[in-house]
Write a protein that holds these residues in place. Structure first.
Motif, PDB file in Angstrom:
ATOM      1  N   HIS A 376       0.865  -1.222   0.042  1.00 14.49           N
ATOM      2  CA  HIS A 376       0.166  -0.043  -0.066  1.00 14.49           C
ATOM      3  C   HIS A 376       0.802   1.276   0.035  1.00 14.49           C
ATOM      4  O   HIS A 376       0.540   2.265  -0.785  1.00 14.49           O
ATOM      5  N   LEU A 377       1.916   1.102   0.668  1.00 16.38           N
ATOM      6  CA  LEU A 377       2.785   2.425   0.616  1.00 16.38           C
ATOM      7  C   LEU A 377       3.487   2.622  -0.383  1.00 16.38           C
ATOM      8  O   LEU A 377       3.535   3.629  -1.002  1.00 16.38           O
ATOM      9  N   ILE A 378       3.970   1.492  -1.329  1.00 11.88           N
ATOM     10  CA  ILE A 378       4.534   1.732  -2.330  1.00 11.88           C
ATOM     11  C   ILE A 378       3.879   2.392  -3.259  1.00 11.88           C
ATOM     12  O   ILE A 378       4.079   3.243  -4.270  1.00 11.88           O
ATOM     13  N   ARG A 379       2.542   2.068  -3.429  1.00 10.88           N
ATOM     14  CA  ARG A 379       1.593   2.467  -4.575  1.00 10.88           C
ATOM     15  C   ARG A 379       1.017   3.952  -4.211  1.00 10.88           C
ATOM     16  O   ARG A 379       0.185   4.471  -5.027  1.00 10.88           O
ATOM     17  N   GLN A 380       1.556   4.443  -3.151  1.00 11.80           N
ATOM     18  CA  GLN A 380       1.232   5.890  -2.729  1.00 11.80           C
ATOM     19  C   GLN A 380       2.105   7.025  -3.706  1.00 11.80           C
ATOM     20  O   GLN A 380       1.836   8.066  -3.759  1.00 11.80           O
ATOM     21  N   ASP A 381       3.205   6.460  -4.209  1.00 10.39           N
ATOM     22  CA  ASP A 381       3.956   7.120  -4.981  1.00 10.39           C
ATOM     23  C   ASP A 381       4.623   8.232  -4.128  1.00 10.39           C
ATOM     24  O   ASP A 381       4.816   9.490  -4.624  1.00 10.39           O
ATOM     25  N   ASP A 382       4.916   8.048  -2.793  1.00 10.52           N
ATOM     26  CA  ASP A 382       5.545   8.929  -2.051  1.00 10.52           C
ATOM     27  C   ASP A 382       7.047   9.078  -2.109  1.00 10.52           C
ATOM     28  O   ASP A 382       7.644   8.004  -2.082  1.00 10.52           O
ATOM     29  N   PRO A 383       7.474  10.179  -2.426  1.00  8.36           N
ATOM     30  CA  PRO A 383       8.929  10.583  -2.528  1.00  8.36           C
ATOM     31  C   PRO A 383       9.876   9.951  -1.436  1.00  8.36           C
ATOM     32  O   PRO A 383      10.995   9.465  -1.599  1.00  8.36           O
ATOM     33  N   ALA A 384       9.206  10.324  -0.305  1.00  3.89           N
ATOM     34  CA  ALA A 384      10.029   9.787   0.951  1.00  3.89           C
ATOM     35  C   ALA A 384      10.071   8.247   1.097  1.00  3.89           C
ATOM     36  O   ALA A 384      11.358   7.506   1.277  1.00  3.89           O
ATOM     37  N   ILE A 385       9.083   7.363   0.728  1.00 10.00           N
ATOM     38  CA  ILE A 385       9.198   5.980   0.585  1.00 10.00           C
ATOM     39  C   ILE A 385      10.178   5.586  -0.584  1.00 10.00           C
ATOM     40  O   ILE A 385      11.073   4.787  -0.325  1.00 10.00           O
ATOM     41  N   GLU A 386       9.884   6.272  -1.626  1.00  7.90           N
ATOM     42  CA  GLU A 386      10.837   5.967  -2.804  1.00  7.90           C
ATOM     43  C   GLU A 386      12.473   6.150  -2.359  1.00  7.90           C
ATOM     44  O   GLU A 386      13.121   5.601  -2.923  1.00  7.90           O
ATOM     45  N   ALA A 387      12.518   7.389  -1.574  1.00  5.85           N
ATOM     46  CA  ALA A 387      14.145   7.660  -1.251  1.00  5.85           C
ATOM     47  C   ALA A 387      14.516   6.591  -0.414  1.00  5.85           C
ATOM     48  O   ALA A 387      15.660   5.992  -0.341  1.00  5.85           O
ATOM     49  N   LEU A 388      13.794   5.833   0.640  1.00  5.57           N
ATOM     50  CA  LEU A 388      14.183   5.142   1.676  1.00  5.57           C
ATOM     51  C   LEU A 388      14.478   3.767   0.992  1.00  5.57           C
ATOM     52  O   LEU A 388      15.438   2.942   1.393  1.00  5.57           O
ATOM     53  N   LEU A 389      13.895   3.538  -0.182  1.00  4.21           N
ATOM     54  CA  LEU A 389      13.829   2.221  -0.944  1.00  4.21           C
ATOM     55  C   LEU A 389      14.690   2.338  -2.142  1.00  4.21           C
ATOM     56  O   LEU A 389      14.799   1.325  -2.892  1.00  4.21           O
ATOM     57  N   SER A 390      15.376   3.405  -2.536  1.00  2.00           N
ATOM     58  CA  SER A 390      16.228   3.380  -3.680  1.00  2.00           C
ATOM     59  C   SER A 390      17.359   2.672  -3.631  1.00  2.00           C
ATOM     60  O   SER A 390      17.863   2.275  -2.711  1.00  2.00           O
ATOM     61  N   ARG A 391      17.867   2.595  -4.988  1.00  3.79           N
ATOM     62  CA  ARG A 391      19.062   1.641  -5.082  1.00  3.79           C
ATOM     63  C   ARG A 391      20.188   2.244  -4.505  1.00  3.79           C
ATOM     64  O   ARG A 391      21.122   1.614  -3.734  1.00  3.79           O
ATOM     65  N   GLU A 392      20.283   3.670  -4.658  1.00  8.62           N
ATOM     66  CA  GLU A 392      21.354   4.422  -4.053  1.00  8.62           C
ATOM     67  C   GLU A 392      21.322   4.362  -2.301  1.00  8.62           C
ATOM     68  O   GLU A 392      22.524   4.221  -1.910  1.00  8.62           O
ATOM     69  N   ARG A 393      20.214   4.507  -1.923  1.00  6.20           N
ATOM     70  CA  ARG A 393      20.204   4.230  -0.385  1.00  6.20           C
ATOM     71  C   ARG A 393      20.689   3.241   0.046  1.00  6.20           C
ATOM     72  O   ARG A 393      21.271   2.794   1.159  1.00  6.20           O
ATOM     73  N   ILE A 394      19.763   1.991  -0.403  1.00 14.42           N
ATOM     74  CA  ILE A 394      20.236   0.532  -0.107  1.00 14.42           C
ATOM     75  C   ILE A 394      21.776   0.199  -0.216  1.00 14.42           C
ATOM     76  O   ILE A 394      22.263  -0.344   0.668  1.00 14.42           O
ATOM     77  N   GLU A 395      22.367   0.652  -1.065  1.00 15.50           N
ATOM     78  CA  GLU A 395      23.605   0.277  -1.577  1.00 15.50           C
ATOM     79  C   GLU A 395      24.694   1.159  -0.458  1.00 15.50           C
ATOM     80  O   GLU A 395      25.498   0.412   0.078  1.00 15.50           O
ATOM     81  N   ALA A 396      24.117   2.414  -0.177  1.00 19.94           N
ATOM     82  CA  ALA A 396      25.009   3.183   0.707  1.00 19.94           C
ATOM     83  C   ALA A 396      24.900   2.505   2.098  1.00 19.94           C
ATOM     84  O   ALA A 396      25.821   2.533   2.990  1.00 19.94           O
ATOM     85  N   ASP A 397      23.782   1.978   2.663  1.00 18.49           N
ATOM     86  CA  ASP A 397      23.579   1.593   3.763  1.00 18.49           C
ATOM     87  C   ASP A 397      24.327   0.222   4.042  1.00 18.49           C
ATOM     88  O   ASP A 397      24.987  -0.061   4.979  1.00 18.49           O
ATOM     89  N   GLY A 398      24.384  -0.664   3.039  1.00 13.80           N
ATOM     90  CA  GLY A 398      25.430  -1.845   2.895  1.00 13.80           C
ATOM     91  C   GLY A 398      24.360  -2.978   3.701  1.00 13.80           C
ATOM     92  O   GLY A 398      25.375  -4.108   3.845  1.00 13.80           O
ATOM     93  N   TYR A 399      23.520  -3.146   4.054  1.00 10.61           N
ATOM     94  CA  TYR A 399      22.735  -4.280   4.814  1.00 10.61           C
ATOM     95  C   TYR A 399      21.854  -5.195   3.919  1.00 10.61           C
ATOM     96  O   TYR A 399      21.989  -6.323   3.977  1.00 10.61           O
ATOM     97  N   PHE A 400      21.222  -4.663   2.836  1.00 15.31           N
ATOM     98  CA  PHE A 400      20.729  -5.293   1.907  1.00 15.31           C
ATOM     99  C   PHE A 400      21.135  -5.436   0.394  1.00 15.31           C
ATOM    100  O   PHE A 400      21.810  -4.608   0.143  1.00 15.31           O
ATOM    101  N   ASP A 401      20.750  -6.231  -0.058  1.00 13.87           N
ATOM    102  CA  ASP A 401      20.994  -6.438  -1.776  1.00 13.87           C
ATOM    103  C   ASP A 401      20.244  -5.609  -2.371  1.00 13.87           C
ATOM    104  O   ASP A 401      19.059  -5.827  -2.513  1.00 13.87           O
ATOM    105  N   PRO A 402      20.894  -4.555  -3.148  1.00 11.18           N
ATOM    106  CA  PRO A 402      19.926  -3.586  -3.853  1.00 11.18           C
ATOM    107  C   PRO A 402      19.214  -4.182  -5.182  1.00 11.18           C
ATOM    108  O   PRO A 402      18.069  -3.754  -5.379  1.00 11.18           O
ATOM    109  N   ASP A 403      19.697  -5.325  -5.684  1.00 10.94           N
ATOM    110  CA  ASP A 403      19.153  -5.884  -6.973  1.00 10.94           C
ATOM    111  C   ASP A 403      17.681  -6.480  -6.088  1.00 10.94           C
ATOM    112  O   ASP A 403      16.719  -6.565  -7.068  1.00 10.94           O
ATOM    113  N   HIS A 404      17.923  -7.350  -5.196  1.00 11.87           N
ATOM    114  CA  HIS A 404      16.663  -8.080  -4.575  1.00 11.87           C
ATOM    115  C   HIS A 404      15.562  -7.092  -4.020  1.00 11.87           C
ATOM    116  O   HIS A 404      14.571  -7.374  -4.169  1.00 11.87           O
TER     117      HIS A 404
END
Length: 448
Positions: A376-404
C-alpha cells in the motif's frame, strides 16, 4: 536521559545522585502527584528504589512489612519495594505481583538489582561497559549516555525478519540488552551483570499415549534440514511454528547484502538460544505452542511494540487483566481440550463469558488487527518512501542487496498484489522501518 523518555512520565521528575549511582524517575501519576514521587528509600535511606508500573498485591505486602516493624510513610504501592528488599534480600522480587520494572541500589552492599515482571508488560533495558551500568525504561534513554556505542545487532535484525519481533535479551543495538520477562539481574560497580530467572510458565507433561497419537497423526517431514531445525528449536520434528525455517533461510540470504550474507551462519537468530529447550520436553502441542508464543511473541512484540510503546508515547498507562500470575499458573493446569475444543478456540473463556457478554460477541469469529503494509505504501508514489527504498540508499547503507530490494519493490507495487499477513512476511516493511531506524539514531552503514 530522563528527558528522552519524558513522555513516559510528564507529571513529575525525581532524582537521586550520590558518588556511586544516579537515578532519574519520570512519573505518570494515576492518583495525584504528591505521595508517589520517586525514587523511594527505606527508613535508613541506604536502599533507594524506583518502580515503574503497578504492584497489585502491595496492600498485603504493606501489611506484612508493618507487622515486621517497618515504617511506611505513604499508601503508594511502590514504597513497599525498598522495604521488601531489606526484609528478603534479592528474593523480594518473587513476592511481587503486578506489571512492573524495578531497580534498586543498596548502598551498604554496593549492589544494584533490576527486575522485569512475569510477562514482560513493563520494559527495562541496560548496557554494561567498563565496569559501569547504564539502564532505562526505553533504549532511547540508554543511548543518551555518552559511554554507550550503538552499532546494529545483526542477530536482532535477523530476529525481526524470522520471528514475530525481537526477543529479549536481544535488541537492535549491539551491547544493549532487554531484561526478559520473569527475570532479574544484579550488578556491582566494576563487575558484570548476573542474570537469573525468578519465574517461568510451567505446563504439565502431556499424557504419553496422547503424544504417540499426535506423532502418528502428524506424519513425517520430508525435508531433513527442516526436521533437524524443528527438533533442535521446538523439540519435535513434526512441530510447525510460523513457517518452514529452512526455506526462509534461503529467502533471507537473497535479501541480505553480500558482506552480511557471508556472516549468515553467525547472525542467524535460530542458531542462538531463544527459549529454555528443557521447558518444551514432553508438552502437549497446544501447550508447546502456547509456551513459545509467550516467549517469542507476547512480551516484546505484542506487549512491547503494540502495547507499551504505543500507550506511553501518549502518556497513557494500560492494564492486562488476563495477565495475572495466579490466573496464568492455574490455566497452565487446565487440560488442552478445554482450551481448544475441536476447532473452537477460546472454548473455556467463551463458556465463562456467556453469562456476561452478548452472544453475538461471544460467538464472533476471531480476527486479527493488520495494517495494509508496504504494498500500500509503495503504491502511494510517496517521494520519501521511494528515497528510503532507492538503489542508492540501499547500496549506501550496505545491509541489503539492492537488486533484490528493487525486485521486491516492483513486485509489491504491482496493482492487486497483496501479502497475506500474518501468514506471509512483509519483507519490505522490515527494510523500510530498519532504514528509518538508521536515520533516527544516526547508525553507521554496514562495514564488514
Amino acid at each position: 536521559m530522563s528527558a528522552a523518555i519524558g513522555h513516559r512520565g510528564p507529571d513529575s521528575t525525581g532524582f537521586h545522585v550520590d558518588e556511586t549511582v544516579a537515578f532519574a524517575f519520570t512519573r505518570l501519576a494515576i492518583n495525584g502527584t504528591g505521595a508517589g514521587d520517586q525514587p523511594m528509600c527505606d527508613e535508613s535511606r541506604q536502599i533507594v528504589a524506583m518502580t515503574i508500573g503497578e504492584i497489585y498485591n502491595y496492600r498485603q505486602l504493606r501489611d506484612l512489612l508493618v507487622d515486621r516493624g517497618h515504617t511506611l510513610r505513604t499508601r503508594c504501592d511502590t514504597e513497599v519495594v525498598p522495604h521488601l528488599y531489606e526484609e528478603f534480600g534479592r528474593d523480594f522480587v518473587t513476592r511481587l505481583d503486578g506489571q512492573f520494572a524495578v531497580v534498586l541500589f543498596d548502598q551498604r552492599e554496593q549492589l544494584f538489582i533490576g527486575a522485569r515482571d512475569h510477562f514482560g508488560v513493563t520494559p527495562l533495558c541496560y548496557e554494561h561497559q567498563g565496569g559501569e551500568l547504564v539502564f532505562g525504561s526505553e533504549i532511547k534513554a540508554v543511548l543518551e549516555h555518552r559511554a554507550v556505542p550503538c552499532p546494529v545487532d545483526l542477530v536482532g535484525l535477523d530476529q525481526v525478519f524470522t520471528l514475530p519481533g525481537l526477543v529479549s535479551p536481544r535488541t537492535m543495538f549491539d551491547g544493549v540488552r532487554s531484561v526478559p520477562p520473569g527475570t532479574a539481574f544484579e550488578f556491582r560497580p566494576g563487575g558484570r551483570p548476573e542474570v537469573w530467572t525468578y519465574w517461568d510458565l510451567a505446563y504439565p507433561p502431556a499424557d504419553r499415549f496422547d503424544q504417540i497419537r499426535r506423532t502418528q497423526a502428524a506424519g513425517g517431514v520430508t525435508d531433513l534440514r527442516e526436521a533437524r531445525i524443528r527438533e533442535g528449536l521446538w523439540g519435535g520434528e513434526n512441530f510447525f511454528y510460523e513457517r518452514n525455517d529452512a526455506a526462509f533461510r534461503a529467502t533471507k540470504a537473497g535479501l541480505y547484502s553480500s558482506p552480511v550474507r557471508e556472516r549468515q551462519g553467525e547472525i542467524d537468530c535460530l542458531g542462538h538460544s531463544l527459549v529454555d529447550r528443557e521447558r518444551l520436553n514432553g508438552l502437549h502441542d497446544l501447550h508447546r505452542r502456547s509456551y513459545l508464543d509467550v516467549k517469542l511473541r507476547l512480551a516484546d512484540h505484542l506487549l512491547g511494540d503494540h502495547g507499551d510503546r504505543m500507550v506511553f508515547a501518549n502518556s497513557v498507562e494500560f492494564r492486562h487483566p488476563f495477565l495475572d500470575r495466579e490466573l496464568v499458573d492455574f490455566l497452565a493446569t487446565v487440560p488442552p481440550e478445554l482450551k481448544l475444543k475441536g476447532l473452537e478456540e477460546k472454548y473455556l473463556l467463551k463458556q465463562i463469558a456467556r453469562d456476561w457478554i452478548p452472544r453475538r460477541i461471544v460467538n464472533r469469529e476471531k480476527f486479527g488487527f493488520t495494517a495494509p503494509g508496504s504494498p500500500h505504501l509503495i503504491r502511494q508514489d510517496d517521494p520519501a518512501i521511494e528515497a528510503l527504498l532507492s538503489r542508492e540508499r540501499i547500496e549506501a547503507d550496505g545491509y541489503f542487496d539492492p537488486d533484490h530490494v528493487e525486485r521486491l519493490v516492483r513486485e509489491y507495487g504491482t496493482p492487486g498484489f497483496r501479502i497475506n499477513v500474518p501468514f506471509e512476511t512483509d519483507l519490505l516493511m522490515t527494510v523500510l522501518t530498519f532504514t528509518l531506524l538508521l536515520d533516527l539514531y544516526d547508525l553507521p552503514a554496514y562495514s564488514a
